[in-house]
Design an enzyme around this catalytic site. Sequence first.
Site, PDB file in Angstrom:
ATOM      1  N   LYS A 216       0.816  -1.212   0.000  1.00 18.31           N
ATOM      2  CA  LYS A 216       0.000   0.000   0.000  1.00 18.31           C
ATOM      3  C   LYS A 216       0.854   1.267   0.000  1.00 18.31           C
ATOM      4  O   LYS A 216       0.646   2.171  -0.814  1.00 18.31           O
ATOM      5  CB  LYS A 216      -0.941  -0.017   1.201  1.00 18.31           C
ATOM      6  CG  LYS A 216      -1.979   1.081   1.189  1.00 18.31           C
ATOM      7  CD  LYS A 216      -1.452   2.318   1.885  1.00 18.31           C
ATOM      8  CE  LYS A 216      -2.431   3.465   1.739  1.00 18.31           C
ATOM      9  NZ  LYS A 216      -1.884   4.682   2.364  1.00 18.31           N
ATOM     10  N   ASP A 235      -6.259   1.334   1.028  1.00 16.61           N
ATOM     11  CA  ASP A 235      -6.228   1.471   2.478  1.00 16.61           C
ATOM     12  C   ASP A 235      -7.581   1.041   3.040  1.00 16.61           C
ATOM     13  O   ASP A 235      -8.404   0.488   2.319  1.00 16.61           O
ATOM     14  CB  ASP A 235      -5.919   2.927   2.868  1.00 16.61           C
ATOM     15  CG  ASP A 235      -7.100   3.829   2.581  1.00 16.61           C
ATOM     16  OD1 ASP A 235      -7.787   3.593   1.569  1.00 16.61           O
ATOM     17  OD2 ASP A 235      -7.371   4.749   3.365  1.00 16.61           O
TER      18      ASP A 235
END
Length: 289
Positions: A216, A235
């Site tokens: 991420k 996220d």
Amino acid sequence: MQPVFNQKTYALCQYDLESTLDSGQTFRWHRRADGWVGVIEDHWIRATQKENRITFQTSHPSPDWDRIETYFQIKLDIRSITSRFPSDPHLKKAVKRFPGLRLLRQSPWECLASFILSSSKQIVHIKQIVERLSNTFGKPLIVPEGFESSHQFPDAECLSQASESDLRKLGMGYRAAYLRASAQRIARGEIDLELSKLSYCQAKKSLQQFPGVGPKIADCVLLFAFGFQEAFPIDVWMRRALRELYFSNQHASIDDLQKMAADHFKPFCGYAQQYLFHATRSRKKKNLS
DNA sequence: CTCCAGGTCCAGA
DNA sequence: TCTGGACATGGA
């Protein structure tokens, strides 16, 4: 002595300065008076928007306007991107609501370090920590009278020499060790941030060598500092939104979401992500207030 | 007080 | 390969 004060004004189509600076891609801008104040490398900058005109003011004695134009992606025609989005009601709604939302082109190290600090933190907290980090370790900048003092974001060399406990004092918790170790990897020349000539996959692998950097955060850096459009950071907000909007709340792993996004939103996954993220977060904010 | 936030890492199955 | 818990901190 009064600092030199330079400014430039641009007439721009579809540029929403507020959404762009407040959409969680950068943590260094603050609403001040009738505009925004922030830092790009060693430039203190004030940005104001009146309709389609944006003015940048800086106290830097010899401003690097090219860098500023690149940072704000002044020359990009956003419609060349949004017009190639897939026919998708959710994405269309987001674009309609924030037609001037842009991706910035940030400095790689600052972007990487900031997102290492971002894990499992709210955006308002990340901003506070990044500010404290800059004020504590960064070079002070020339600031016009009437504005609070401001500092450059500290380079990796500098942070590599900070102790973990000094970093922890700034409130970053367990992220301190990751930040320090990552700074050391750069300072020692073990990993570098020259990624622009690599493929997306190679660049992502390279970034994930940094401690505290997983898929991420790597995607955030690839998108916000390098503009890789294959990057699609997922996220907690994006996970919820994608499951709700594209999987009818059925079980889907991050990998499933990532694959769907790569296929459905190409060739501008990165931009699509930013529109969806900002729209989702704004909706939540509105509900709370 | 409890829950959660622009996650990653490690251990155990 | 996949999942659960630890890791710090502060605001709602």
